[in-house]
Structure formats: C-alpha cells, structure tokens
Design a protein around this motif. Structure first.
Motif, PDB file in Angstrom:
ATOM      1  N   ILE A 518       0.839  -1.199   0.000  1.00  9.91           N
ATOM      2  CA  ILE A 518       0.000   0.000   0.000  1.00  9.91           C
ATOM      3  C   ILE A 518       0.877   1.254   0.000  1.00  9.91           C
ATOM      4  CG2 ILE A 518      -1.897  -1.215   1.171  1.00  9.91           C
ATOM      5  CD1 ILE A 518      -1.449   0.701   3.512  1.00  9.91           C
ATOM      6  N   PRO A 519       0.381   2.368  -0.487  1.00 10.55           N
ATOM      7  CA  PRO A 519       1.220   3.562  -0.665  1.00 10.55           C
ATOM      8  C   PRO A 519       1.830   4.061   0.651  1.00 10.55           C
ATOM      9  CG  PRO A 519      -0.979   3.889  -1.615  1.00 10.55           C
ATOM     10  CD  PRO A 519      -0.995   2.582  -0.929  1.00 10.55           C
ATOM     11  N   GLN A 520       2.999   4.640   0.509  1.00 14.54           N
ATOM     12  CA  GLN A 520       3.780   5.116   1.641  1.00 14.54           C
ATOM     13  C   GLN A 520       2.958   5.988   2.599  1.00 14.54           C
ATOM     14  OE1 GLN A 520       6.769   3.739   1.772  1.00 14.54           O
ATOM     15  NE2 GLN A 520       6.898   4.590   3.834  1.00 14.54           N
ATOM     16  N   ASP A 521       2.202   6.934   2.063  1.00 17.95           N
ATOM     17  CA  ASP A 521       1.504   7.882   2.945  1.00 17.95           C
ATOM     18  C   ASP A 521       0.372   7.231   3.744  1.00 17.95           C
ATOM     19  OD1 ASP A 521       0.087   7.543   0.576  1.00 17.95           O
ATOM     20  OD2 ASP A 521      -0.925   9.476   0.793  1.00 17.95           O
ATOM     21  N   LEU A 522      -0.004   6.029   3.413  1.00 12.67           N
ATOM     22  CA  LEU A 522      -1.073   5.369   4.179  1.00 12.67           C
ATOM     23  C   LEU A 522      -0.510   4.312   5.126  1.00 12.67           C
ATOM     24  CD1 LEU A 522      -3.805   4.915   1.431  1.00 12.67           C
ATOM     25  CD2 LEU A 522      -3.621   6.709   3.138  1.00 12.67           C
ATOM     26  N   LYS A 523       0.777   4.018   4.940  1.00 21.15           N
ATOM     27  CA  LYS A 523       1.402   3.013   5.819  1.00 21.15           C
ATOM     28  C   LYS A 523       1.340   3.529   7.249  1.00 21.15           C
ATOM     29  CE  LYS A 523       4.086   0.160   2.933  1.00 21.15           C
ATOM     30  NZ  LYS A 523       5.110   0.318   1.939  1.00 21.15           N
ATOM     31  N   GLY A 524       1.008   2.673   8.146  1.00 20.07           N
ATOM     32  CA  GLY A 524       0.951   3.106   9.537  1.00 20.07           C
ATOM     33  C   GLY A 524      -0.416   3.660   9.915  1.00 20.07           C
ATOM     34  N   CYS A 525      -1.238   4.030   8.940  1.00 21.18           N
ATOM     35  CA  CYS A 525      -2.599   4.492   9.261  1.00 21.18           C
ATOM     36  C   CYS A 525      -3.492   3.260   9.387  1.00 21.18           C
ATOM     37  CB  CYS A 525      -3.181   5.349   8.153  1.00 21.18           C
ATOM     38  SG  CYS A 525      -2.147   6.713   7.676  1.00 21.18           S
ATOM     39  N   VAL A 526      -4.498   3.374  10.200  1.00 25.62           N
ATOM     40  CA  VAL A 526      -5.432   2.258  10.293  1.00 25.62           C
ATOM     41  C   VAL A 526      -6.629   2.566   9.394  1.00 25.62           C
ATOM     42  CG1 VAL A 526      -6.819   0.820  11.827  1.00 25.62           C
ATOM     43  CG2 VAL A 526      -4.711   1.878  12.659  1.00 25.62           C
ATOM     44  N   GLY A 527      -6.829   1.731   8.434  1.00 20.97           N
ATOM     45  CA  GLY A 527      -7.929   1.963   7.514  1.00 20.97           C
ATOM     46  C   GLY A 527      -9.147   1.127   7.876  1.00 20.97           C
ATOM     47  N   ARG A 528     -10.309   1.655   7.520  1.00 21.72           N
ATOM     48  CA  ARG A 528     -11.545   0.912   7.746  1.00 21.72           C
ATOM     49  C   ARG A 528     -12.071   0.432   6.396  1.00 21.72           C
ATOM     50  NH1 ARG A 528     -16.580   3.400   9.191  1.00 21.72           N
ATOM     51  NH2 ARG A 528     -15.400   5.316   9.345  1.00 21.72           N
ATOM     52  N   VAL A 529     -12.234  -0.893   6.255  1.00 20.99           N
ATOM     53  CA  VAL A 529     -12.737  -1.422   4.992  1.00 20.99           C
ATOM     54  C   VAL A 529     -14.229  -1.095   4.881  1.00 20.99           C
ATOM     55  CG1 VAL A 529     -13.183  -3.526   3.663  1.00 20.99           C
ATOM     56  CG2 VAL A 529     -11.022  -3.265   4.893  1.00 20.99           C
ATOM     57  N   LEU A 530     -14.597  -0.310   3.877  1.00 23.12           N
ATOM     58  CA  LEU A 530     -16.017   0.024   3.695  1.00 23.12           C
ATOM     59  C   LEU A 530     -16.740  -1.105   2.970  1.00 23.12           C
ATOM     60  CD1 LEU A 530     -16.049   3.791   2.627  1.00 23.12           C
ATOM     61  CD2 LEU A 530     -16.139   2.795   4.918  1.00 23.12           C
ATOM     62  N   ILE A 531     -16.031  -1.696   2.010  1.00 20.55           N
ATOM     63  CA  ILE A 531     -16.655  -2.782   1.262  1.00 20.55           C
ATOM     64  C   ILE A 531     -15.553  -3.661   0.678  1.00 20.55           C
ATOM     65  CG2 ILE A 531     -16.845  -1.517  -0.936  1.00 20.55           C
ATOM     66  CD1 ILE A 531     -19.744  -2.815  -1.124  1.00 20.55           C
ATOM     67  N   SER A 532     -15.831  -4.956   0.630  1.00 24.35           N
ATOM     68  CA  SER A 532     -14.871  -5.919   0.098  1.00 24.35           C
ATOM     69  C   SER A 532     -15.661  -7.074  -0.490  1.00 24.35           C
ATOM     70  CB  SER A 532     -13.973  -6.410   1.243  1.00 24.35           C
ATOM     71  OG  SER A 532     -13.541  -7.738   1.004  1.00 24.35           O
ATOM     72  N   ASN A 533     -15.184  -7.620  -1.591  1.00 27.05           N
ATOM     73  CA  ASN A 533     -15.883  -8.765  -2.183  1.00 27.05           C
ATOM     74  C   ASN A 533     -15.239 -10.074  -1.745  1.00 27.05           C
ATOM     75  OD1 ASN A 533     -13.530  -8.787  -3.625  1.00 27.05           O
ATOM     76  ND2 ASN A 533     -14.495  -8.850  -5.661  1.00 27.05           N
ATOM     77  N   TYR A 534     -14.379  -9.990  -0.698  1.00 25.99           N
ATOM     78  CA  TYR A 534     -13.637 -11.171  -0.289  1.00 25.99           C
ATOM     79  C   TYR A 534     -13.688 -11.331   1.226  1.00 25.99           C
ATOM     80  CZ  TYR A 534     -10.044 -14.694  -1.199  1.00 25.99           C
ATOM     81  OH  TYR A 534      -9.357 -15.871  -1.335  1.00 25.99           O
ATOM     82  N   GLY A 535     -14.656 -10.676   1.831  1.00 27.00           N
ATOM     83  CA  GLY A 535     -14.827 -10.793   3.281  1.00 27.00           C
ATOM     84  C   GLY A 535     -13.665 -10.229   4.083  1.00 27.00           C
ATOM     85  N   ARG A 536     -12.958  -9.290   3.511  1.00 27.22           N
ATOM     86  CA  ARG A 536     -11.756  -8.761   4.166  1.00 27.22           C
ATOM     87  C   ARG A 536     -12.143  -7.634   5.123  1.00 27.22           C
ATOM     88  NH1 ARG A 536      -6.470  -8.486   2.883  1.00 27.22           N
ATOM     89  NH2 ARG A 536      -6.622  -9.628   0.908  1.00 27.22           N
ATOM     90  N   ASP A 537     -11.483  -7.582   6.311  1.00 27.61           N
ATOM     91  CA  ASP A 537     -11.739  -6.408   7.150  1.00 27.61           C
ATOM     92  C   ASP A 537     -10.509  -5.563   7.435  1.00 27.61           C
ATOM     93  OD1 ASP A 537     -10.726  -8.182   8.975  1.00 27.61           O
ATOM     94  OD2 ASP A 537     -12.725  -8.722   9.736  1.00 27.61           O
ATOM     95  N   THR A 538      -9.342  -5.990   6.931  1.00 24.34           N
ATOM     96  CA  THR A 538      -8.174  -5.103   7.000  1.00 24.34           C
ATOM     97  C   THR A 538      -7.384  -5.242   5.716  1.00 24.34           C
ATOM     98  OG1 THR A 538      -6.868  -6.884   7.969  1.00 24.34           O
ATOM     99  CG2 THR A 538      -7.729  -5.224   9.497  1.00 24.34           C
ATOM    100  N   LEU A 539      -6.542  -4.250   5.486  1.00 26.85           N
ATOM    101  CA  LEU A 539      -5.641  -4.310   4.345  1.00 26.85           C
ATOM    102  C   LEU A 539      -4.234  -4.195   4.929  1.00 26.85           C
ATOM    103  CD1 LEU A 539      -6.396  -4.432   1.330  1.00 26.85           C
ATOM    104  CD2 LEU A 539      -5.971  -1.990   1.211  1.00 26.85           C
ATOM    105  N   GLU A 540      -3.444  -5.255   4.830  1.00 26.17           N
ATOM    106  CA  GLU A 540      -2.090  -5.200   5.391  1.00 26.17           C
ATOM    107  C   GLU A 540      -1.223  -4.295   4.526  1.00 26.17           C
ATOM    108  OE1 GLU A 540      -2.810  -8.948   4.210  1.00 26.17           O
ATOM    109  OE2 GLU A 540      -4.491  -8.241   5.427  1.00 26.17           O
ATOM    110  N   GLU A 541      -0.074  -3.906   5.097  1.00 25.60           N
ATOM    111  CA  GLU A 541       0.821  -3.026   4.337  1.00 25.60           C
ATOM    112  C   GLU A 541       1.299  -3.709   3.067  1.00 25.60           C
ATOM    113  OE1 GLU A 541       3.886  -1.372   6.710  1.00 25.60           O
ATOM    114  OE2 GLU A 541       2.458  -0.345   8.030  1.00 25.60           O
TER     115      GLU A 541
END
Ligand code: GLC
Ligand code: CA
Length: 555
Positions: A518-541
């Motif tokens: 994931i892009p440098q400026d988002l690394k370290g931020c905690v993101g909230r998955v709004l929608i996923s077609n794979y049942g994912r609730d986080t996006l790892e770095e």
C-alpha cells in the motif's frame, strides 16, 4: 464544488420491453415496471432512466417515435404511465425520460406531412436535398448500414437519416422544430417528470457544407456530425426555455464527445446539461470495422481513459459513470469474468471500481445481478436492427466471413443487454407468462433476483451496499480522484481525497493472486474497509489480493 441531489443520486436504467411483462403478451410494459418499483426501492436507487415508452412502430425498439405525447400501445396507456409516475414518486424515486429528438419515426405526423411535397409547410422540419448526378447528395453512411440518404419517389428528393431510413433526422436549424421540441419537453415537465436522457444529442447540428466524409471499410463516408457548429447554442436555448424552469436531472448521450467538448455540454455553470455519456472507454476495443471484432479492452488503457475523465472534468463539469446500457454487451462478459467460478466476485469488482469514482453512477437492469451475455447459436435469435443489418451488409460485401461476423455480433451485439430481466427460476425467468419477444438467457436458474435477494452475499446485496455507502460518505460523491499504478496490467488502484480523509480503492482485474504494497503515505494508518468482495476487514501493508478481489478502505 456545488452540492446537488443529482450528483448524489444513483440512476437505474430500465429497458421497458425487457423488464417485466404484466399481461402475458411477451413484451415488458408500464404496469410491469410499476409492479417492480418496490424491488428498485429495496436496491436503493434514486432515479429511473426509462428508455423510450412513446408511440412507435418499433423499427429501433422505441428510438423511432411517431408521437411524443402518446404511450406505445404494447406498453400500456397514459393512465398506466401516470400511475407508474405517481407510485414511483410516492416511493421517493424520480423518473427520467428518454428524449429522442435527433430524429423522429417516418410515421410521425411531421414527417408524413413533410414528405408530401417540396412546398409542404413541414418540408423544412427534416433535411431534404437533391441528388447529385442521379446519386445520393453525398457519401455519408448510416449508423445502421447503407447510405444515410433515402430517395423519396413521391417528392423527388433525398432525406437524411443518420440511423435507419425509418428514423429521418430533424432539421434543428429550423426554429419551428426547436419550438415544437421545447413545447413537448415542457409538456412532460408539467406532468411532473424529473429529467431527460437525451438520445444522440451531440448529432443535432449537422455539418453545414454537407461535404463527403472520409470513406471507411463499408464504402460509405463518415458524416462527422458530432458536436456540430450550433449544438451548444441549441442546448443553451433548450436550457433557457425548458430545463432551467424545473429542478431536473439531465444527461446527454454524446457520441464523439471529447473532454474539451464535455466541459461545454456539462459545464458547472449550468448553461446546458448536468452531464454527458462519453464513449471513450467503451470504444477502446473498437477497430477498423467499427465494433465488430474480438478485441479486448486493455486495463492500462481503460485506466488512462477513465482517469482522464475523472481529473479533467473535476470542478469544471460532472461525470456520468457507466459500464452497461441497452447499446452495450454485458460488461461482465467483456472486461470481467463470467465463468461460474468468478462471475459474482468479478461483478462486484466492476461495481466497486465504478461506483467509488466521482460522478453519477448508472446501473443497467440486471447489472445488479451480474447478468451476462447471451449464448447465441443462430441468426434467428437476433432482434436488433444494428446487428442484423451489419451482419448482412458486411458478409454480403465479402468484407467479413459469415461465421466470423456471427461471432462478433454474438460478442458485441446490443441484444446481449436486451434479453429479459431474470426475476426468478420459474419459466422465462418470471419475466412473462407468455412467450418473450426475445429469448431469455438460459442461465436464469442460477442468476435471478429472487435467489439473490434471499442470499446475503449476492451481487444484488453488494450493489445495495455500494449505493448505501454513497449516501453515507460524501467522499464517494465529492472526493478528488487520483490514479495509482497507471501501468499495472493487473491492478486498478485509485484514491479519493476529501476534507482530510482518503479512500483507497483496490481492484485485481485478473485471475491471479497479486501481492501489493500500500502507498507510503497510508502506511501506519489504520484503515476501515467500507466494502470488500472477499470478506476482508483489514488491508495489510503488503497485501495478497485474491483473483478478482476488490476493496475500498477509508483512512
Ligand atoms: C442511441 C440509442 C440507441 C439508438 C440510437 C438511435 O444511441 O441509445 O439505442 O439505436 O440512439 O436512436
Ligand atoms: Ca406486456
């Protein structure tokens, strides 16, 4: 940027002939639509774009209108229309009418008069010319094959038809024509409709010199009438005399439109229309013989086109967002994967990729179920004038071999989108109790609304969520768009930014697993998955994306 309801809306296109048949004659109708409004309410859409329901001899399924103030008999009556409109409004759904005024039917009273004689008062409502050396006035070809001119024995001149000979072009340079059209539009507005989708509106102002066009493979010249000299003047007049008097949603279907032209048609000044349908993304697989080929749309090119429209119109005009309509084959079968294994995931990916962009999204009936192209096996199955004419013209001239041309129209033909809506797994997919006017896709037992409404992880519920998210998060409507990884042939990744927030949209357009940082400026931020077609609730770095996986994450 000014906030308006039509920027925040999601539009659903109904092709009435194929939506729902209420009386068993095999043809969809207005009462059929009224009966399905609850379904659309459940999906959550705001506006219905209704393909033409006016009186028509149906040479081009209603895009050839013989009376703008009457309803096509097969579709019902004006009372049925009023009931549908009332019921839609009481559910909070708006109705956008299809305005087909580049041409009328040759059975419209104006044309019936016009062709009577050279001095008939209606002669100048259409475009009549003398022949040249016993031939057509120029080399222009029609979009549906053959010359764009037809000789009229009775009055001894040719009339122009950019589409079928049963669709003569109106002469917009005649102010009486403009007045008739504006009066008719006002009449519908007074009835309480909520907007117009304007059919091939970019073609109304013809090239004044009527010079020959560049000759293509078919042997005819290109009329090159898109974005003609007076088109903006006429639309501004329409805006002053009609559109500005009501609170409408307007979209111009603009073949041949460039971003520069779109900034005029859909300028945020509000002098013409709200937005346009551009064609650059759906024309990416075009070629020498128009769209008749097996070319594939390549992801980097698709991203480049979509992104150009996103960034160039930002703050200056407004985008429409669409993959499908009644003129396009099913996008799932074109740039997605319609195999049973990946069909649903791929349909959800396409929805996510489009609905998270800036613009007003349009859903074409059945797209919310992941409906696919039809498996054509014979010419008898085709109904569309465009496919049928193209097949005979190109094969008879020996330009394309019959089997090859059959493959092309099966893959790209408009009938792919026009097969009946798949409501349930009963006979004819619950579309009709009679015999449908066009065959139902045999996959209706697996793909249908009833099954999907009952199943939580269906494409239907996913689209419902996409629509709901747009209402909950302003960033989805108004955020700035930025493309990442422009050259990737696997991933479509972009961000939206708004008031200090960032939305990251990641789509894997392939069957392969792809590892992505994931892009440098988002690394370290905690993101909230709004929608996923794979049942994912986080996006790892460093994330491994599954085949056709997509996610939208808010930071
Ligand atoms: C538009 C319509 C199409 C029709 C043509 C002529 O492109 O969307 O269905 O055939 O105009 O009216
Ligand atoms: Ca019917």
């Amino acid at each position: 940027m000014e906030k308006t309801w039509w920027k925040e809306s999601v539009v659903y296109q109904i092709y009435p002939r194929s939506f729902c048949d209420s009386n068993g004659d095999g043809i969809g109708d207005l009462n059929g639509i009224t009966g399905k409004l609850e379904y659309l309410k459940e999906l959550g859409i705001d506006v219905i774009w209704l393909s033409p329901v006016y009186q028509s001899p149906n040479d081009d399924n209603g895009y050839d209108i013989s009376d703008y103030k009457a309803i096509m008999e097969e579709f019902g009556t004006m009372e049925d229309y009023d009931r549908m409109l009332f019921r839609a409004h009481s559910l909070g759904i708006k109705i956008m009418m299809d305005l087909v005024v580049n041409h009328t039917s040759d059975e419209h009273a104006w044309f019936v008069e016009s062709r009577k004689s050279k001095d008939n008062p209606y002669r100048d409502y259409y475009i009549w010319r003398d022949g040249k050396n016993g031939k057509e006035p120029n080399n222009w070809g029609s979009c549906f094959g053959g010359s764009a001119w037809k000789y009229d024995e009775g009055s001894g001149q040719y009339f122009l038809h950019l589409f079928s000979p049963k669709q003569p072009d109106l002469n917009w340079d005649n102010q009486k024509v403009r007045k008739e059209v504006f009066d008719m539009m006002n009449w519908w507005c007074e009835k309480g409709i909520d907007g117009f989708r304007m059919d091939v509106i970019s073609l109304i102002s013809k090239k004044p010199d009527f010079q020959d066009g560049e000759v293509g493979q078919s042997g005819y010249g290109d009329p090159g009438c898109a974005n003609g000299p007076h088109v903006h003047e006429y639309l501004q007049e329409m805006n002053r005399k009609v559109l500005s008097k009501y609170d409408l949603i307007t979209v111009g279907e603009c073949s041949g439109v460039t971003v520069e032209e779109a900034k005029k048609y859909a300028s945020s000044e509000g002098t013409e229309l709200n937005m346009v349908f551009q064609f650059e993304h759906v024309d990416l697989d075009g070629g020498e013989s128009f769209k008749w080929n097996h070319n594939k749309i390549r992801l980097p090119e698709l991203k480049a086109v979509m992104s150009k429209w996103q960034t160039e119109l930002a703050g200056k005009a407004w985008n429409s967002l669409y993959w499908c309509n009644h003129d396009q084959p099913r996008m799932l079968s074109r740039i997605g994967n319609d195999s049973p294994k990946y069909r649903e995931r791929s349909a959800k990916l396409l929805g996510t990729c489009l609905h998270m962009m800036q613009g007003t999204p349009y859903i074409y009936q059945g797209e919310e179920l992941g409906m696919t192209n039809y498996p054509f096996t014979s010419m008898e199955e085709f109904r569309d004038i465009e496919s049928i004419n193209a097949y005979y013209e190109l094969t008879e001239k020996g330009i394309i071999a019959p089997e090859e041309m059959f493959d092309y129209i099966s893959y790209k033909g408009r009938d792919n989108a026009r097969t009946p809506m798949q409501w349930d797994d009963s006979s004819y997919a619950g579309f009709t109790s009679g015999t449908p006017w066009i065959a139902v896709n045999p996959n209706y037992k697996e793909i249908n609304a009833k099954e999907q409404m009952e199943r939580e992880d269906s494409v239907f519920h996913y689209y419902q969520k996409l629509i709901r998210l747009r209402k909950e998060y302003e960033i989805i409507v108004y955020g700035d768009y930025e493309l990442l990884l422009p050259d990737s042939r696997e991933l479509y990744v972009y961000t939206r930014s708004y008031e200090g927030q960032k939305l990251l949209v990641v789509c894997n357009f392939t069957e392969k697993e792809i590892v992505w940082e994931i892009p440098q400026d988002l690394k370290g931020c905690v993101g909230r998955v709004l929608i996923s077609n794979y049942g994912r609730d986080t996006l790892e770095e460093s994330v491994t994306l599954a085949a056709y996986e997509c996610a939208a994450v808010l930071y």
